[in-house]
Design an enzyme around this catalytic site. Structure first.
Site, mmCIF file in Angstrom:
data_model
loop_
_atom_site.group_PDB
_atom_site.id
_atom_site.type_symbol
_atom_site.label_atom_id
_atom_site.label_comp_id
_atom_site.label_asym_id
_atom_site.label_seq_id
_atom_site.Cartn_x
_atom_site.Cartn_y
_atom_site.Cartn_z
ATOM 1 N N HIS A 15 0.881 -1.165 0.000
ATOM 2 C CA HIS A 15 0.000 0.000 0.000
ATOM 3 C C HIS A 15 0.923 1.221 0.000
ATOM 4 O O HIS A 15 2.005 1.178 0.603
ATOM 5 C CB HIS A 15 -0.835 0.104 1.275
ATOM 6 C CG HIS A 15 -1.715 -1.067 1.564
ATOM 7 N ND1 HIS A 15 -1.261 -2.204 2.178
ATOM 8 C CD2 HIS A 15 -3.044 -1.259 1.362
ATOM 9 C CE1 HIS A 15 -2.263 -3.055 2.336
ATOM 10 N NE2 HIS A 15 -3.356 -2.508 1.841
ATOM 11 N N ASP A 54 2.288 2.024 3.366
ATOM 12 C CA ASP A 54 3.216 1.079 4.013
ATOM 13 C C ASP A 54 4.650 1.540 3.831
ATOM 14 O O ASP A 54 5.498 1.323 4.691
ATOM 15 C CB ASP A 54 3.180 -0.322 3.355
ATOM 16 C CG ASP A 54 1.825 -0.976 3.397
ATOM 17 O OD1 ASP A 54 1.045 -0.649 4.291
ATOM 18 O OD2 ASP A 54 1.570 -1.835 2.522
HETATM 19 C C1 XUL Z 1 -7.433 -6.637 4.249
HETATM 20 C C2 XUL Z 1 -6.625 -7.074 3.110
HETATM 21 C C3 XUL Z 1 -5.758 -6.036 2.507
HETATM 22 C C4 XUL Z 1 -5.665 -6.111 1.032
HETATM 23 C C5 XUL Z 1 -4.915 -4.970 0.418
HETATM 24 O O1 XUL Z 1 -8.192 -7.641 4.800
HETATM 25 O O2 XUL Z 1 -6.659 -8.216 2.716
HETATM 26 O O3 XUL Z 1 -4.512 -6.109 3.102
HETATM 27 O O4 XUL Z 1 -5.086 -7.288 0.609
HETATM 28 O O5 XUL Z 1 -5.446 -3.747 0.759
#
Ligand code: XUL
Ligand code: CO
Length: 439
Positions: free
Chosen positions: A101, A104
């Site tokens: 993300h 992150d």
């Molecule tokens: C949340 C989840 C996230 C997604 C990316 O449950 O799975 O980490 O994979 O935003």
């Protein structure tokens, strides 16, 4: 560059009799299974959030993780140390891909401009390390759920200013994903859903979400980002009613809003189980509809009702997953992303390696068993025979669309002996067991 995980060296394949916890027992990257190396088949991916950013906090207590960077107070310095550690980690495990993300990898600044500046600085460093270590980005995404501004959602918020901020955030996330050669871009709904209809205009929220996706498609075209767009279904958490509940719900949404040609799905095991499905069901449904894009591999605890994101160690699930992946002709340009975290009590850095090794070995073994299972063909043969009545006579007419209710009635009136055959579930489960035990 400073070594961060000093007590861990490169993880090697030692074979199934090895007793070394820090070695692969089944994952042998260069071994050929089904015409390709295991590495090519599995496309293992490190999740940046759980591996580098996660600290082990839960609703009852603060983080417990002991990491080489624990205690670093300067946010940008911390981001750089984590980035270096990320590449050392991938290098030591022999993982080629990572996923992140935006938030992150770099901290938010005092405003959006400063946040974007932080991101640019870290992305430049990331690019340098990607080249040095020969690593690739499976997908990027935007975190539009952690910051309090997203309390009512991002693309489904009631506040147009927040919607605009989310648009700006995804614009930037698409740019950096392209800059790093990302092969996919993921939308996970985060807070896109609602708690109560007493305060919610569900139609407007869903229409706005579709408008948001269309803008993303348009912008990707504008900047020539050619990665695959993926939506990751999840039924609950954080909101009670998440709009991307499961694969079937996502498919209906995409169809309704004319988005189906632009998106596939990124399916997560624990999200499937929270929706009341097996992982295999969700993956198979996506596969038969041509929208299987990528996989977030983990597992939940069936005694708990929330997303525990555990490392996948269940060989039955791994086998059935890889069985579907083979039938799909592989998972590229998607991959197998470890959206998995070590338990709060597994707080030593070594546990991170042990978690990945457990998961990679389980999937590698699942890959081998699934390949044998397909070669053996007993399951395919059984299913083929089970539906044989649709290959001749009235069944053939049904499949070819050559019949109607009047003709079916005529046939049924003249047919005095309907006979069914056993589904033989227990026998089939025993066959599956036999492949798992013998491989
Ligand atoms: C949340 C989840 C996230 C997604 C990316 O449950 O799975 O980490 O994979 O935003
Ligand atoms: Co996920």
């Amino acid at each position: 560059m400073t070594e961060h995980f000093t007590n861990i060296s490169k993880i090697k394949y030692e074979g199934k009799d090895s007793k070394n916890p820090l070695a692969f027992k089944y994952y042998n990257p260069e071994e050929i299974v089904g015409g390709k190396t295991m590495k090519e088949q599995l496309r293992f991916t490190m999740s940046y959030w759980h591996t580098l950013t996660g600290e082990g906090q839960d609703p009852f207590g603060v983080g417990t993780m002991e990491r080489p960077w624990t205690g670093e107070k300067d946010a940008m310095k911390l981001a750089k140390i984590r980035m270096e550690a990320a590449f050392e980690f991938m290098d030591k495990l022999g993982i080629d891909y990572f996923a992140f993300h935006d938030r992150d990898i770099a901290p938010e600044g005092k405003d959006l401009a400063e946040t974007n500046k932080n991101l640019d600085e870290i992305v430049a460093y990331c690019k340098e390390l990607m080249e040095r270590y020969n690593k690739k980005l499976l997908w990027g995404t935007a975190n539009m759920f952690s910051n309090p501004r997203f309390v009512h959602g991002a693309a489904t918020t009631c506040n147009a200013d927040v919607y605009a901020y989310a648009g700006a955030q995804v614009k930037k996330a698409l740019e950096i994903t392209k800059e790093l050669g990302g092969e996919n871009y993921v939308f996970w709904g985060g807070r896109e859903g609602y708690e109560t209809l007493l305060n919610t205009d569900m139609k407007l929220e869903q229409d706005n979400l579709a408008r948001f996706f269309h803008m993303a498609v348009d912008y990707a075209k504008k900047i020539d980002f050619t990665g695959q767009f993926l939506i990751e279904p999840k039924p609950k958490e954080p909101t009670k009613h998440q709009y991307d509940f499961d694969v079937a719900t996502v498919m209906a949404f995409l169809k309704k809003y004319d988005l189906d040609k632009y998106f596939k799905v990124n399916i997560e095991a624990n999200h499937a189980t929270l929706a009341g499905h097996t992982f295999q069901h969700e993956v198979a449904l996506a596969r038969i509809n041509g929208i299987l894009g990528s996989l977030d591999i983990n597992q939940g605890d069936m005694l708990l009702g929330w997303d525990t994101d555990q490392f996948p160690t269940n060989i039955y699930d791994a086998t059935l997953l890889m069985y579907e992946v083979f039938k799909n002709g592989g998972i590229a340009p998607g991959g197998l992303n470890f959206d998995a975290k070590v338990r709060r009590a597994s707080f030593e850095a070594e546990d991170l390696f042990l978690g990945y090794i457990a998961g990679m070995d389980t999937l590698a073994k699942g890959l081998k068993v699934a390949h044998k299972l397909l070669q053996g063909g007993e399951l395919e043969k059984f299913v083929e025979d089970r539906y044989k009545s649709f290959t001749e006579g009235i069944g053939k007419d049904i499949v070819e669309g050559k019949t109607n209710f009047e003709a079916l009635e005529q046939y049924a009136l003249n047919n005095s002996c309907i006979k069914n055959k056993s589904g033989r579930q227990e026998m089939l489960e025993a066959i599956l067991n036999q492949y798992i035990f013998n491989e």
